[in-house]
Design an enzyme around this catalytic site. Structure first.
Site, PDB file in Angstrom:
ATOM      1  N   GLY A  35       0.779  -1.232   0.000  1.00  0.00           N
ATOM      2  CA  GLY A  35       0.000   0.000   0.000  1.00  0.00           C
ATOM      3  C   GLY A  35       0.807   1.276   0.000  1.00  0.00           C
ATOM      4  O   GLY A  35       0.272   2.355   0.300  1.00  0.00           O
ATOM      5  N   ASN A  37       1.827   2.865  -2.574  1.00  0.00           N
ATOM      6  CA  ASN A  37       1.267   3.748  -3.612  1.00  0.00           C
ATOM      7  C   ASN A  37      -0.041   4.368  -3.151  1.00  0.00           C
ATOM      8  O   ASN A  37      -0.345   5.521  -3.496  1.00  0.00           O
ATOM      9  CB  ASN A  37       1.102   2.992  -4.926  1.00  0.00           C
ATOM     10  CG  ASN A  37       2.406   2.906  -5.692  1.00  0.00           C
ATOM     11  OD1 ASN A  37       2.907   3.902  -6.190  1.00  0.00           O
ATOM     12  ND2 ASN A  37       2.990   1.707  -5.740  1.00  0.00           N
ATOM     13  N   ARG A  88     -13.861 -14.936 -11.923  1.00  0.00           N
ATOM     14  CA  ARG A  88     -13.315 -13.573 -11.915  1.00  0.00           C
ATOM     15  C   ARG A  88     -14.415 -12.528 -12.093  1.00  0.00           C
ATOM     16  O   ARG A  88     -14.364 -11.442 -11.532  1.00  0.00           O
ATOM     17  CB  ARG A  88     -12.318 -13.404 -13.065  1.00  0.00           C
ATOM     18  CG  ARG A  88     -10.990 -14.088 -12.857  1.00  0.00           C
ATOM     19  CD  ARG A  88     -10.057 -13.773 -14.032  1.00  0.00           C
ATOM     20  NE  ARG A  88      -8.896 -14.639 -14.060  1.00  0.00           N
ATOM     21  CZ  ARG A  88      -7.808 -14.458 -13.330  1.00  0.00           C
ATOM     22  NH1 ARG A  88      -7.744 -13.447 -12.495  1.00  0.00           N
ATOM     23  NH2 ARG A  88      -6.798 -15.292 -13.427  1.00  0.00           N
ATOM     24  N   MET A 113      -3.099  -7.179  -7.683  1.00  0.00           N
ATOM     25  CA  MET A 113      -2.425  -8.304  -8.330  1.00  0.00           C
ATOM     26  C   MET A 113      -3.395  -9.323  -8.929  1.00  0.00           C
ATOM     27  O   MET A 113      -3.078 -10.513  -8.991  1.00  0.00           O
ATOM     28  CB  MET A 113      -1.505  -8.997  -7.311  1.00  0.00           C
ATOM     29  CG  MET A 113      -0.393  -8.102  -6.830  1.00  0.00           C
ATOM     30  SD  MET A 113       0.631  -7.487  -8.193  1.00  0.00           S
ATOM     31  CE  MET A 113       1.831  -6.520  -7.309  1.00  0.00           C
ATOM     32  N   ARG A 114      -4.550  -8.851  -9.376  1.00  0.00           N
ATOM     33  CA  ARG A 114      -5.509  -9.722 -10.060  1.00  0.00           C
ATOM     34  C   ARG A 114      -5.780  -9.167 -11.456  1.00  0.00           C
ATOM     35  O   ARG A 114      -5.867  -7.944 -11.634  1.00  0.00           O
ATOM     36  CB  ARG A 114      -6.852  -9.797  -9.312  1.00  0.00           C
ATOM     37  CG  ARG A 114      -6.773 -10.052  -7.833  1.00  0.00           C
ATOM     38  CD  ARG A 114      -6.264 -11.412  -7.483  1.00  0.00           C
ATOM     39  NE  ARG A 114      -7.035 -12.509  -8.078  1.00  0.00           N
ATOM     40  CZ  ARG A 114      -6.657 -13.784  -8.012  1.00  0.00           C
ATOM     41  NH1 ARG A 114      -5.525 -14.116  -7.405  1.00  0.00           N
ATOM     42  NH2 ARG A 114      -7.388 -14.727  -8.562  1.00  0.00           N
ATOM     43  N   ASN A 130      -3.738   2.053 -13.724  1.00  0.00           N
ATOM     44  CA  ASN A 130      -2.888   1.029 -13.109  1.00  0.00           C
ATOM     45  C   ASN A 130      -1.445   1.521 -13.071  1.00  0.00           C
ATOM     46  O   ASN A 130      -1.010   2.273 -13.947  1.00  0.00           O
ATOM     47  CB  ASN A 130      -2.956  -0.268 -13.923  1.00  0.00           C
ATOM     48  CG  ASN A 130      -2.143  -1.386 -13.291  1.00  0.00           C
ATOM     49  OD1 ASN A 130      -2.212  -1.613 -12.074  1.00  0.00           O
ATOM     50  ND2 ASN A 130      -1.366  -2.095 -14.085  1.00  0.00           N
ATOM     51  N   HIS A 132       2.475  -0.032 -12.978  1.00  0.00           N
ATOM     52  CA  HIS A 132       3.194  -1.280 -13.255  1.00  0.00           C
ATOM     53  C   HIS A 132       4.701  -1.021 -13.145  1.00  0.00           C
ATOM     54  O   HIS A 132       5.195  -0.001 -13.660  1.00  0.00           O
ATOM     55  CB  HIS A 132       2.841  -1.784 -14.660  1.00  0.00           C
ATOM     56  CG  HIS A 132       3.500  -3.081 -14.983  1.00  0.00           C
ATOM     57  ND1 HIS A 132       3.059  -4.287 -14.472  1.00  0.00           N
ATOM     58  CD2 HIS A 132       4.592  -3.374 -15.737  1.00  0.00           C
ATOM     59  CE1 HIS A 132       3.836  -5.262 -14.910  1.00  0.00           C
ATOM     60  NE2 HIS A 132       4.778  -4.738 -15.676  1.00  0.00           N
ATOM     61  N   GLU A 166      -6.734  -6.175 -22.293  1.00  0.00           N
ATOM     62  CA  GLU A 166      -5.436  -6.799 -22.468  1.00  0.00           C
ATOM     63  C   GLU A 166      -4.501  -6.309 -21.358  1.00  0.00           C
ATOM     64  O   GLU A 166      -4.362  -5.086 -21.161  1.00  0.00           O
ATOM     65  CB  GLU A 166      -4.864  -6.443 -23.844  1.00  0.00           C
ATOM     66  CG  GLU A 166      -3.763  -7.379 -24.282  1.00  0.00           C
ATOM     67  CD  GLU A 166      -3.213  -6.998 -25.659  1.00  0.00           C
ATOM     68  OE1 GLU A 166      -2.071  -7.334 -25.938  1.00  0.00           O
ATOM     69  OE2 GLU A 166      -3.960  -6.351 -26.425  1.00  0.00           O
TER      70      GLU A 166
HETATM   71  C1  GAR Z   1       4.152  -1.654  -7.107  1.00  0.00           C
HETATM   72  O1  GAR Z   1       5.527  -1.707  -7.350  1.00  0.00           O
HETATM   73  C2  GAR Z   1       3.366  -1.807  -8.397  1.00  0.00           C
HETATM   74  O2  GAR Z   1       4.026  -1.276  -9.491  1.00  0.00           O
HETATM   75  C3  GAR Z   1       3.247  -3.290  -8.487  1.00  0.00           C
HETATM   76  O3  GAR Z   1       3.014  -3.720  -7.185  1.00  0.00           O
HETATM   77  C4  GAR Z   1       3.705  -2.856  -6.291  1.00  0.00           C
HETATM   78  C5  GAR Z   1       2.755  -2.473  -5.180  1.00  0.00           C
HETATM   79  O4  GAR Z   1       3.436  -1.736  -4.210  1.00  0.00           O
HETATM   80  N1  GAR Z   1       2.175  -3.671  -9.362  1.00  0.00           N
HETATM   81  C6  GAR Z   1       2.243  -4.713 -10.176  1.00  0.00           C
HETATM   82  O5  GAR Z   1       3.194  -5.456 -10.227  1.00  0.00           O
HETATM   83  C7  GAR Z   1       1.019  -4.911 -11.048  1.00  0.00           C
HETATM   84  N2  GAR Z   1       1.274  -5.877 -12.055  1.00  0.00           N
HETATM   85  P1  GAR Z   1       2.650  -1.049  -3.008  1.00  0.00           P
HETATM   86  O6  GAR Z   1       1.677  -2.080  -2.454  1.00  0.00           O
HETATM   87  O7  GAR Z   1       3.698  -0.697  -2.026  1.00  0.00           O
HETATM   88  O8  GAR Z   1       1.933   0.142  -3.538  1.00  0.00           O
END
Ligand code: GAR
Length: 212
Positions: A35, A37, A88, A113-114, A130, A132, A166
């Site tokens: 969390g 972000n 889903r 992550m889904r 999103n 990434h 996608e």
């Molecule tokens: C982040 O680095 C984000 O880019 C990644 O999960 C992390 C979450 O960090 N997302 C993915 O990999 C999506 N495919 P956080 O929970 O500390 O925000």
């Protein structure tokens, strides 16, 4: 969205804030883990860098750190556990319904992550963002940081983009580049990528929503 107006520069120094006479944008955040972000968005709002309010945090893994962060910011945290929804589409239907109950206008997947389905995307068309941990279109999907290390590239980074069916393929809003150092591990590299994530995610939200 008018793609002509979408910046393609890496890490622009200045992103215009939304006009101050707009009411705060109502955000719903989805997170699966730490969390940080989520917290970067909350901090940007508090600092006046993002004209928004967080209506709720949706999380899918009981006990994750994101919940404590939400509590610290007085944001309601709602558990929607994917293990309770074998299909889903049913999971996404519950998520969409909950976001609507909380009057969310835009959705941010901040470490969600889904894989999402058309059920959620159609409920918030072009209004899901999103983050990434790679320079898309390289290293889509899971383990974006590890994929970059394994490929031997010298520069990776992070991308904020609109969500489409996608995976990791929607319109790119902002990117930031991060050099890979000789002794980097997934952990050291991810830590430097996250510094950039926390910087560009609030900027990208402001940018994407400034046309509303
Ligand atoms: C982040 O680095 C984000 O880019 C990644 O999960 C992390 C979450 O960090 N997302 C993915 O990999 C999506 N495919 P956080 O929970 O500390 O925000």
């Amino acid at each position: 969205m008018n793609t002509d107006a979408t910046p393609s520069l890496i890490s622009p120094a200045v992103v215009p804030l939304q006009p101050s006479n707009n009411p705060p944008l109502k955000l719903g955040i989805m997170a699966s883990g730490n969390g940080t972000n989520f917290e970067a968005i909350a901090q940007a709002i508090q600092d006046g860098r993002l004209n928004a309010q967080i209506q709720l945090l949706i999380y899918n893994n009981p006990g994750v750190k994101a919940v404590a962060r939400a509590q610290n910011w007085d944001v309601p945290a709602v558990l929607i556990n994917h293990r309770d929804y074998p299909q889903r589409e049913d999971l996404d239907s519950k998520i969409a319904q909950t976001l609507q109950e909380y009057e969310v206008e835009w959705v941010v997947m901040a470490g969600w992550m889904r894989v999402v389905t058309s059920v959620l995307i159609d409920a918030f068309p072009n209004r899901i963002i999103n983050i990434h941990p790679s320079l898309l279109p390289s290293f889509k999907g899971v383990r974006g940081v590890e994929q970059a290390l394994e490929a031997g590239v010298k520069i990776t980074g992070c991308t904020v983009h609109l969500v489409t069916l996608e995976v990791d393929s929607g319109t790119i809003l902002l990117q930031a580049a991060v050099p890979i150092l000789p002794n980097d591990t997934p952990e050291t590299l991810h830590a430097r990528i996250q510094v950039q994530e926390h910087r560009i995610l609030p900027q990208a939200i402001a940018l994407a929503t400034s046309l509303r």
